[in-house]
Design an enzyme around this catalytic site. Structure first.
Site, mmCIF file in Angstrom:
data_model
loop_
_atom_site.group_PDB
_atom_site.id
_atom_site.type_symbol
_atom_site.label_atom_id
_atom_site.label_comp_id
_atom_site.label_asym_id
_atom_site.label_seq_id
_atom_site.Cartn_x
_atom_site.Cartn_y
_atom_site.Cartn_z
ATOM 1 N N ASP A 252 -1.865 6.958 -3.566
ATOM 2 C CA ASP A 252 -1.509 8.375 -3.573
ATOM 3 C C ASP A 252 -1.714 8.990 -4.963
ATOM 4 O O ASP A 252 -1.311 8.398 -5.967
ATOM 5 C CB ASP A 252 -0.026 8.468 -3.178
ATOM 6 C CG ASP A 252 0.423 9.875 -2.862
ATOM 7 O OD1 ASP A 252 -0.095 10.462 -1.907
ATOM 8 O OD2 ASP A 252 1.304 10.389 -3.586
ATOM 9 N N GLU A 312 -6.620 -11.945 -7.034
ATOM 10 C CA GLU A 312 -5.739 -13.132 -6.967
ATOM 11 C C GLU A 312 -5.286 -13.381 -5.532
ATOM 12 O O GLU A 312 -5.023 -14.516 -5.142
ATOM 13 C CB GLU A 312 -4.471 -12.902 -7.794
ATOM 14 C CG GLU A 312 -4.653 -13.080 -9.289
ATOM 15 C CD GLU A 312 -3.496 -12.414 -10.060
ATOM 16 O OE1 GLU A 312 -2.389 -12.251 -9.498
ATOM 17 O OE2 GLU A 312 -3.737 -12.040 -11.227
HETATM 18 C C1 GLC Z 1 -0.561 13.120 -1.694
HETATM 19 C C2 GLC Z 1 -0.097 12.994 -0.274
HETATM 20 C C3 GLC Z 1 0.718 14.188 0.065
HETATM 21 C C4 GLC Z 1 1.916 14.225 -0.861
HETATM 22 C C5 GLC Z 1 1.478 14.198 -2.317
HETATM 23 C C6 GLC Z 1 2.633 13.869 -3.210
HETATM 24 O O1 GLC Z 1 -1.413 14.187 -1.847
HETATM 25 O O2 GLC Z 1 -1.194 12.817 0.582
HETATM 26 O O3 GLC Z 1 1.120 14.200 1.399
HETATM 27 O O4 GLC Z 1 2.653 15.385 -0.611
HETATM 28 O O5 GLC Z 1 0.519 13.215 -2.546
HETATM 29 O O6 GLC Z 1 2.985 12.529 -3.063
#
Ligand code: GLC
Ligand code: CA
Length: 608
Positions: A252, A312
């Site tokens: 993310d 790993e």
């Molecule tokens: C990413 C995720 C989204 C979230 C953001 C903050 O873009 O896909 O859904 O709100 O990160 O974590």
């Protein structure tokens, strides 16, 4: 019962009777844009990966929110659909301030979704069915309810606990202004001031509470990636999930972890997704890394370390056992995005340039060519994606006027897509996409042609952007509606109680899985045919060249497998139908007209 195959005979074979193009049957294949992978290419170079949004896929206990037992029960559907893997959005312990992207414990499951045992059961069942599983790793920020953040608040300014996050003194005379002018992606300032407590929670100089950085919601404090403890912790979290048997992680906000030294001012609005579809505009936009919070060079060192952790986990180096990372990085230009997928970093990065491409032949051709070229430069597979849990579903998005401002969510008062045009284009877009070499991502429900819901009652909205924008941006709830499984069951088969955390809009009923399975020409059967034919013809590992001889408003490629079999991919965006090259029609996204491919329709033809 296995459904009938979508019968390509129904749309008819090419008759050659159409005159709009000069000599399509002589259409020549030009220089290779991308060379094929060998037959033993690693799975992730060509995998089709289905995104499950756990809140909304299947609800095992009937409380109205999807959960892991629900996922496990529905896994055979994914095997039958013909995908290789699933990626699940976060299911970890979380106050759900951003639907689980605010993690309070990275090593446990939120009670809403189940338990660690449920996760293990899900992983075991997926393995039995031959499906790989990718989890979601959220390293840019934790929840404010994470024990580290609670400890940071308790420990006060200057403490090692605070150093795991980005705490600063306020600006202005009495420190009551944010430390800088950065804005949150979810609107409003990117800083939150902590309350001055009775304890030592006071900044010595100002006597006022410090501020912490939150690029997203104030319940998502950004971690300080300069701190080695933070680095060690995430390597350990990665190992935890690898040991439980996952095949990789989607990362993310992968472009956000490192901030430019000194946190220099940045006045621009922070948007993850450029909200213009850009047609006709000269793209004067700055490279992402002009902004001090995005795409800073320092992030790459982190991913090199993670790559070592993954390796790993596959000590024999058997490609079938490869564990992968996929970057969610809203980075422009593509030249910089592919830095994330250099050989010693991640395996894949989402191709958002493809997702946001305007619906014109030139734009699509360009983005496809450029994506392959740039990824080949670093030896990475290109990914393709049209929808996810953050954008308007492509069956609706492509029904908005081409070249228009792309809103963040739909409501009753904003622009309304033409759903017929949208679905037609969505089917065509996916037909093109699944014919391209590389790895493709599908978002739950797109295989049903589900539109975005513009009907979420405002008082049920949960996306923090709706609140932080003072109710001016509706946000992403409309693409997160519970799945439609059975037309006549409670909550369309999402569960057995009829509860649903967001209401399913009327059109979902006739699009439910049971209304489409085995139905010739349905979107679900189109996806199944595409996925089966992609596998049969090895398109995921094929080479790609342009197919010449068509008008400018036709996108045409040849995907050539390593054994020499050639499949033409043709998408017509022009008003007039075009003749297809001679060969065997494999699949078409819509009916042909007298053997020719009409506007907003795509087809695959196996060339002789
Ligand atoms: C990413 C995720 C989204 C979230 C953001 C903050 O873009 O896909 O859904 O709100 O990160 O974590
Ligand atoms: Ca549930």
């Amino acid at each position: 019962m296995r459904p009938k195959r979508f019968d390509p005979g129904r749309v008819g074979h090419h008759t050659g009777a159409v005159t709009t193009i000069s000599s399509p049957t002589n259409a020549a294949q030009s220089l290779l844009l991308h060379s094929p992978d060998g037959p033993d290419a690693a799975w992730w170079r060509h995998a089709v990966i289905y995104q499950v949004y756990p809140r909304s896929w299947a609800d095992g206990n009937g409380d109205g929110i999807g959960d892991l037992p629900g996922v496990t029960a529905r896994l055979p559907y994914l095997r039958d659909l013909g995908v290789d893997a699933l990626w699940l959005s976060p299911f970890y312990t979380s106050p759900q301030a951003d639907a689980g992207y605010d993690v309070a414990d990275y090593r446990d499951i939120d009670p809403v979704f189940g338990t660690l045992r449920d996760a293990d059961a899900m992983l075991a069942r997926a393995k039995e069915l031959g499906l790989r599983v990718i989890v979601d790793l959220v390293p840019n920020h934790t929840s404010d309810e994470h024990e580290w953040f609670q400890a940071a608040l308790a420990a006060g300014p200057g403490s090692p606990e605070r150093d795991r996050y980005i705490f600063r003194k306020g600006s202005g005379q009495d420190g009551n202004e944010p430390p800088n002018n950065w804005k949150s992606v979810f609107r409003g300032p990117a800083w939150t001031q902590v309350e001055v407590g009775e304890t030592d929670d006071q900044d010595a100089a100002t006597k006022l509470g410090q501020w912490y950085l939150n690029l997203f919601d104030s319940k998502q404090p950004d971690l300080n990636w300069e701190n080695p403890e933070v680095r060690a912790e995430f390597e350990s979290i990665l190992r935890f999930w690898l040991e439980r048997g996952v095949d990789g992680a989607r990362v993310d906000v992968a472009h956000g972890l490192v901030k430019r030294k000194g946190l220099p001012a940045w006045d621009e609005d922070n948007v993850m997704i450029d909200d213009h579809d850009g047609e006709g505009e000269t793209k004067a936009s700055l490279p992402t890394n002009a902004a001090p919070m995005w795409d800073q060079d320092g992030v790459h060192e982190i991913y090199r370390a993670w790559r070592r952790v993954l390796e790993e986990a596959n000590p024999t180096g058997d490609p079938a056992q490869d564990k992968i990372l996929c970057a969610e990085a809203w980075v422009e230009p593509i030249e910089r995005l592919v830095d994330y997928t250099r050989p010693d970093e991640m395996h894949q990065a989402f191709n958002f340039a493809f997702l946001t491409s305007p619906w014109t032949a030139t734009d699509l051709r360009d983005v496809i060519g450029e994506s392959l070229l740039e990824n080949d430069r670093v030896g990475a597979p290109t990914t393709w994606v049209m929808s996810n849990h953050d954008v308007i579903r492509h069956a609706s998005r492509l029904g908005l006027p081409v070249g228009s401002h792309r809103p963040n969510g739909l409501g009753p008062d904003g622009p309304q897509p033409d759903l017929e045009v949208g679905l037609r284009r969505a089917r065509a877009a996916t037909t093109l996409m699944l014919g391209l070499p590389g790895s493709a991502y599908l978002y739950q429900g797109e295989e049903l042609g589900l539109p975005e819901s513009a009907e979420v009652p405002d008082d049920m909205r949960q996306d923090p952007v709706w609140f932080r924008s003072n109710h001016t941006e509706r946000g992403r709830d409309g693409c997160r509606i519970p799945m439609a499984w059975e037309a006549d069951a409670p909550a369309l088969g999402f569960n057995t109680t009829g509860e649903a955390w967001l209401p399913q809009p009327a059109p979902y009923r006739e699009l439910a899985v049971d209304q489409q399975v085995g139905v010739e020409g349905s979107t679900l059967e189109l996806y199944r045919t595409l996925l089966a034919s992609r596998r049969e013809h090895d398109l995921g590992t094929g080479g790609l060249s342009a197919l010449e001889g068509f008008d400018d408003d036709v996108v045409a490629f040849v995907n050539e497998a390593h054994d020499g079999a050639r499949v033409a991919l043709v998408l017509n965006l022009g008003a007039e139908p075009v003749a297809l090259p001679d060969g065997e029609l494999v699949v078409a996204s819509g009916d042909l007209v007298a053997g020719a491919l009409p506007c907003d329709t795509a087809a695959w033809v196996l060339l002789p």
